[in-house]
Design a protein around this motif. Structure first.
Motif, PDB file in Angstrom:
ATOM      1  N   LYS A   1       0.884  -1.165   0.000  1.00 17.21           N
ATOM      2  CA  LYS A   1       0.000   0.000   0.000  1.00 17.21           C
ATOM      3  C   LYS A   1       0.925   1.219   0.000  1.00 17.21           C
ATOM      4  O   LYS A   1       1.343   1.687   1.046  1.00 17.21           O
ATOM      5  N   GLY A   2       1.249   1.659  -1.183  1.00 18.26           N
ATOM      6  CA  GLY A   2       2.235   2.741  -1.286  1.00 18.26           C
ATOM      7  C   GLY A   2       3.609   2.214  -0.922  1.00 18.26           C
ATOM      8  O   GLY A   2       4.528   2.235  -1.704  1.00 18.26           O
ATOM      9  N   GLU A   3       3.739   1.703   0.256  1.00 19.32           N
ATOM     10  CA  GLU A   3       4.956   1.059   0.744  1.00 19.32           C
ATOM     11  C   GLU A   3       4.853  -0.451   0.497  1.00 19.32           C
ATOM     12  O   GLU A   3       3.769  -1.035   0.625  1.00 19.32           O
TER      13      GLU A   3
ATOM     14  N   ASP B   1      10.554  -0.425   1.176  1.00 20.38           N
ATOM     15  CA  ASP B   1      11.030   0.790   0.491  1.00 20.38           C
ATOM     16  C   ASP B   1      11.763   1.721   1.464  1.00 20.38           C
ATOM     17  O   ASP B   1      12.772   2.321   1.118  1.00 20.38           O
ATOM     18  N   MET B   2      11.213   1.833   2.662  1.00 22.29           N
ATOM     19  CA  MET B   2      11.874   2.685   3.660  1.00 22.29           C
ATOM     20  C   MET B   2      13.218   2.075   4.074  1.00 22.29           C
ATOM     21  O   MET B   2      14.204   2.786   4.276  1.00 22.29           O
TER      22      MET B   2
ATOM     23  N   LEU C   1      -2.690  -5.399  -3.031  1.00 21.35           N
ATOM     24  CA  LEU C   1      -3.348  -4.550  -2.030  1.00 21.35           C
ATOM     25  C   LEU C   1      -4.708  -5.157  -1.768  1.00 21.35           C
ATOM     26  O   LEU C   1      -5.466  -5.428  -2.703  1.00 21.35           O
TER      27      LEU C   1
ATOM     28  N   LEU D   1      -1.328   1.691   7.772  1.00 24.75           N
ATOM     29  CA  LEU D   1      -0.301   0.680   7.990  1.00 24.75           C
ATOM     30  C   LEU D   1       0.916   1.295   8.680  1.00 24.75           C
ATOM     31  O   LEU D   1       1.179   2.493   8.538  1.00 24.75           O
TER      32      LEU D   1
ATOM     33  N   MET E   1       4.712   2.391   9.806  1.00 26.93           N
ATOM     34  CA  MET E   1       5.977   2.726   9.149  1.00 26.93           C
ATOM     35  C   MET E   1       7.037   1.953   9.905  1.00 26.93           C
ATOM     36  O   MET E   1       7.552   2.421  10.914  1.00 26.93           O
TER      37      MET E   1
ATOM     38  N   ASN F   1       0.465  -3.555  -7.177  1.00 25.21           N
ATOM     39  CA  ASN F   1      -0.848  -4.217  -7.213  1.00 25.21           C
ATOM     40  C   ASN F   1      -0.848  -5.511  -8.022  1.00 25.21           C
ATOM     41  O   ASN F   1      -1.900  -6.024  -8.372  1.00 25.21           O
TER      42      ASN F   1
ATOM     43  N   TYR G   1       0.998 -15.232 -18.214  1.00 23.69           N
ATOM     44  CA  TYR G   1       1.041 -14.447 -16.981  1.00 23.69           C
ATOM     45  C   TYR G   1       1.446 -13.010 -17.298  1.00 23.69           C
ATOM     46  O   TYR G   1       2.204 -12.777 -18.234  1.00 23.69           O
ATOM     47  N   PRO G   2       0.910 -12.068 -16.559  1.00 22.15           N
ATOM     48  CA  PRO G   2       1.189 -10.667 -16.894  1.00 22.15           C
ATOM     49  C   PRO G   2       2.254 -10.013 -16.023  1.00 22.15           C
ATOM     50  O   PRO G   2       2.166  -8.838 -15.728  1.00 22.15           O
TER      51      PRO G   2
ATOM     52  N   ARG H   1       5.284  -8.042 -14.665  1.00 18.17           N
ATOM     53  CA  ARG H   1       6.193  -7.001 -15.176  1.00 18.17           C
ATOM     54  C   ARG H   1       7.072  -6.577 -14.017  1.00 18.17           C
ATOM     55  O   ARG H   1       6.563  -6.194 -12.971  1.00 18.17           O
TER      56      ARG H   1
ATOM     57  N   ILE I   1       9.777  -4.103 -12.096  1.00 18.60           N
ATOM     58  CA  ILE I   1       9.991  -2.656 -12.045  1.00 18.60           C
ATOM     59  C   ILE I   1      11.349  -2.394 -11.397  1.00 18.60           C
ATOM     60  O   ILE I   1      11.649  -2.955 -10.345  1.00 18.60           O
TER      61      ILE I   1
END
Lengths: 401, 378
Positions: B134-136, B159-160, B183, B192, B194, B219, B276-277, B279, B281
């Motif tokens: 969720k964002g993170e 990510d943090m 999500l 959530l 930190m 997602n 399967y899709p 990808r 990043i």
């Protein structure tokens, strides 16, 4: 008539495109020896290219910013011209879409001839388009005049849009589904394309939306940056060109923003001078300027006295709307997140700004170059609020003080 | 004992932390399974692929070490594994510690300390297991769900944490995360935590060479077959072992830029026809070589003829135009499967019976594989 000197031959490259505009898209030409090491490398922006070479066998490789590549073997012999034709037009189903298939990694393969044959009946109908503009803290909307209501298939349709110097979002609506919003960079003639997305194996996905300004240098740089191919980006432009992009901000602020993001990525901060600050101050409609300036301050020796200014810039960025480019959205999130820790999660404006950016990040497709997200309104990414409606969307300004 | 390799020297080295979480005892079908209140935890269960993937990644790391291919030689490899119940046994000659959050935190800190010892060190982090976003991006340790009311206690904000790692002096930092990023609806309505392993610092300078790669887009899910190496890890291993190699600068190297820009095409090749899709990043900065092969890489090559009726009559041969070395095969009914060094070749078919015209082509062969079909005219 030109005469070719003895003991060398001439290699001539001809580029075939369907649209004359596509010839000027920068293309990387590499000449490799029989051991496959790169002997020479050039960027060409025209249709033809010539070079004298020692006799021998070479691999000639043409790289496009989309990641597509063509290779041919050239046999060079004394006193002769060897001609190679590279047809890059074949990568695109239509001449009006070449700009996308040649420069965007997200464009995928040419659907004509493979995917489309199996799925030619698939069409999305009743696609509505709405233009949203963010000014003085309010999103206002009007039907998109150029696009109107669309019917699209896997080949897609392309258009040219006028986007003035302001924060513009395009909403692509489909019945029963959340809309897709995409940030539009300002341009007198923005190339815009929409098609049904496909995955590598031909499974029909959702919508694939791309846009590109006429600044091909900036667009290719953006594509290379998005794919992580920084080496190619550096060989194409060098920091001087990115620096020039930033310097030319008065005529092309979004090109300048791309230059700024590139310099941040390569760490060549000394080339940014005070131009990022000017970009942030002179184009107050554009969130990206404030993000870039904020991040220049973060990366520059990380001075504690800069933290207040970083905070101001990043809060200002979200007050201006949404960064046009995904790179900006990512940097904005990371910058605010670090500020949140810096202030022990007690700085209310920072927490509010972070919460707002997170909402966009949750709904965003980070693989795209331009910020795009799903949602029901520009200020409500992802969430559906049944009580929320209206074509005027007031967004509360986060006061940094 | 989670330390597998420890040969730390004064010189710059590569330090690697590998985490594979397949067993989640408190989730569905776990050995201590308990009812979960949080929807995100309810839908998660045991994973058979991550331990297998972590072992395959470890084996690839050591294979490259045996080849002396790491530009910065291996200084340490630490592995944490939570095996899946009824999963394929892995790391049988070692006894890795389990990947609880406490162990992950401890190993992370020690790994960071090792990486911090020299600015020219290379830091590599590999995680395969459950993830939610969720964002993170939250990566889930073995003990996720132990306290159903506070499931996030068994996770960490990746990510943090990744940002926090910028305080490490190592200029080259690679993070590979093979985990889903989905999500759930109740995550949308929940704040959530930190909860990074360490807090990021705004005063930390980014490293010079960063590659942070996630197996899936936001997602979306990361995939793999039961008890097999996941698609992403398979593609990553292939890239490191040579699929991402180039001789651009007269050395056969794998650099961070090619791992970033070509990983999606490697993924497509790893699972053709799976539909399967996935990808992946990447977040990158400047690019650097991390692997340098001493030898020119080998390429599996298949040579055949069209029409197929020409094959039993064709004497096939290839000649490397750089080394002037080659091989010939007498006529046979089957295609010629062989291995060649990467390079430009003259490939030809000769017909002693005269039923077809002799034919040759010049072609370049590069990893991961090559196919040459010779068009033969009667």
């Amino acid at each position: 008539m030109n005469t070719i000197p003895q003991y060398t031959g001439e290699l001539k490259i001809d580029i075939e495109t369907h649209h004359s505009d596509s010839e000027s898209i920068p293309k990387q030409l590499q000449i490799l020896g029989t051991d496959l090491s790169v002997k020479e490398s050039y960027w060409m922006e025209g249709k033809t290219w010539k070079k004298e070479l020692q006799p021998g066998v070479y691999l000639v490789r043409l790289n496009l910013a989309s990641g597509k590549r063509l290779e041919e073997i050239a046999e060079i012999s004394n006193g002769h011209e060897t001609k190679l034709d590279f047809n890059i037009g074949k990568f695109s189903p239509k001449e009006t879409q070449e700009w996308m298939y040649l420069t965007k990694g997200t464009a995928g393969e040419n659907p004509v001839g493979n995917f489309r044959n199996h799925h030619k009946t698939i069409k999305f109908q009743e696609i509505t388009t709405t233009r949203w503009v963010f000014e003085e803290g309010t999103w206002t909307s009007e039907p998109e005049k150029v696009l109107g209501n669309l019917i699209i298939d896997t080949v897609g349709e392309s258009y040219q849009l006028y986007v003035p110097n302001a924060m513009h979002l395009l909403e692509i609506g489909r019945k029963g589904k959340p809309s897709t919003f995409i940030c539009l960079p300002s341009s007198h003639s923005l190339d815009f394309m929409i098609k049904i997305a496909e995955d590598p194996n031909g499974v029909v996905g959702d919508l694939d939306i791309s846009c590109s300004t006429k600044n091909k240098v900036a667009q290719v740089l953006l594509s290379l940056m998005n794919s992580g191919d920084i080496n190619k980006g550096k060989s194409l432009f060098g920091a001087e060109d990115a620096e020039r992009l930033l310097y030319q901000k008065m005529v092309d602020p979004v090109g300048a923003a791309i230059g700024g993001y590139f310099l941040l990525k390569t760490g060549e901060l000394d080339r940014m001078h005070n131009w990022a600050q000017n970009l942030a101050n002179r184009f107050q409609w554009m969130p990206d300027g404030a993000v870039i300036y904020g991040w220049q301050l973060i990366r520059e020796d990380s001075k504690p006295e800069n933290i207040k200014l970083i905070r101001t810039q990043l809060i200002e960025a979200i007050n201006r709307g949404i960064p046009i480019y995904t790179e900006g959205l990512r940097l904005l999130y990371e910058g605010l997140m670090m500020l949140s820790f810096e202030f022990k999660h007690k700085d209310l404006p920072v927490e509010n700004a972070l919460a707002r950016v997170k909402k966009y990040l949750n709904a965003a497709d980070l693989s795209q170059e331009n910020t795009s997200f799903t949602g029901f309104f520009p200020d409500l990414p992802r969430d559906r609020n049944p009580e929320s409606s209206g074509m005027l969307r007031k967004v509360e300004r986060i006061n940094p003080n | 004992m989670s330390f597998f390799i420890e040969k730390i020297r004064e010189e710059p080295q590569t330090h690697i932390l590998i985490i594979g979480v397949g067993g989640y005892p408190y989730l569905n079908n776990g050995i201590k399974s308990i009812p979960q209140t949080f929807e995100g935890a309810q839908m998660l269960g045991q994973l058979s692929s991550p331990p297998v993937s972590a072992e395959a990644f470890y084996n690839a790391v050591m294979d490259l070490d045996d080849q002396e291919a790491w530009i910065r030689s291996i200084g340490s490899v630490e592995v944490l594994i939570s095996p899946s119940p009824n999963g394929k046994p892995v790391f049988q000659s070692h006894s890795p510690d389990v990947a609880t959050l406490a162990n992950i935190k401890k190993s992370y800190r020690e790994w960071k300390k090792r990486c911090d010892s020299n600015v020219d060190n290379v830091a590599i982090f590999f995680f395969c297991g459950h993830g939610l976003e969720k964002g993170e991006h939250y990566l889930l340790a073995e003990d996720f769900g132990e306290v159903p009311e506070a499931p996030w206690d068994g996770s960490f904000a990746f990510d943090m944490t990744r940002r926090a790692f910028f305080t490490c002096k190592a200029r080259t930092q690679l993070f590979f995360v093979d985990a889903c990023r989905q999500l759930t609806s109740d995550m949308l309505t929940t704040d959530l935590p930190m909860n990074p392993i360490e807090p990021p610092s705004i005063l930390a300078k980014d490293c010079t060479y960063n590659l942070t790669q996630k197996a899936s887009a936001a997602n979306e899910s990361a995939y793999g077959r039961k008890n097999e190496v996941s698609y992403y890890t398979k593609a990553l291993i292939g890239a490191l072992l040579g699929d991402a190699v180039s001789n651009d600068s007269s050395e056969w190297c794998v650099d961070t830029g090619r791992i970033s820009s070509q990983m999606n095409s490697f993924l497509q090749k790893v699972a053709p026809g799976e539909g399967y899709p996935q990808r992946c990043i990447s977040t990158t900065s400047d690019v650097t070589n991390i692997i340098r092969f001493k030898e020119t890489p080998e390429v599996p090559l298949r040579v055949t003829c069209a029409p197929e009726s020409a094959l039993p009559l064709a004497e096939l041969s290839y000649l490397n135009l750089d080394t002037n070395q080659g091989e010939t095969r007498a006529p046979l009914n089957t295609p010629w499967d062989t291995k060649v060094k990467a390079g430009i070749y003259k490939v030809q078919a000769h017909f002693s019976t005269g039923q077809f015209e002799p034919v040759f082509v010049h072609k370049n062969f590069m990893p991961p594989a090559a196919l040459q079909i010779l068009n033969c005219m009667p």
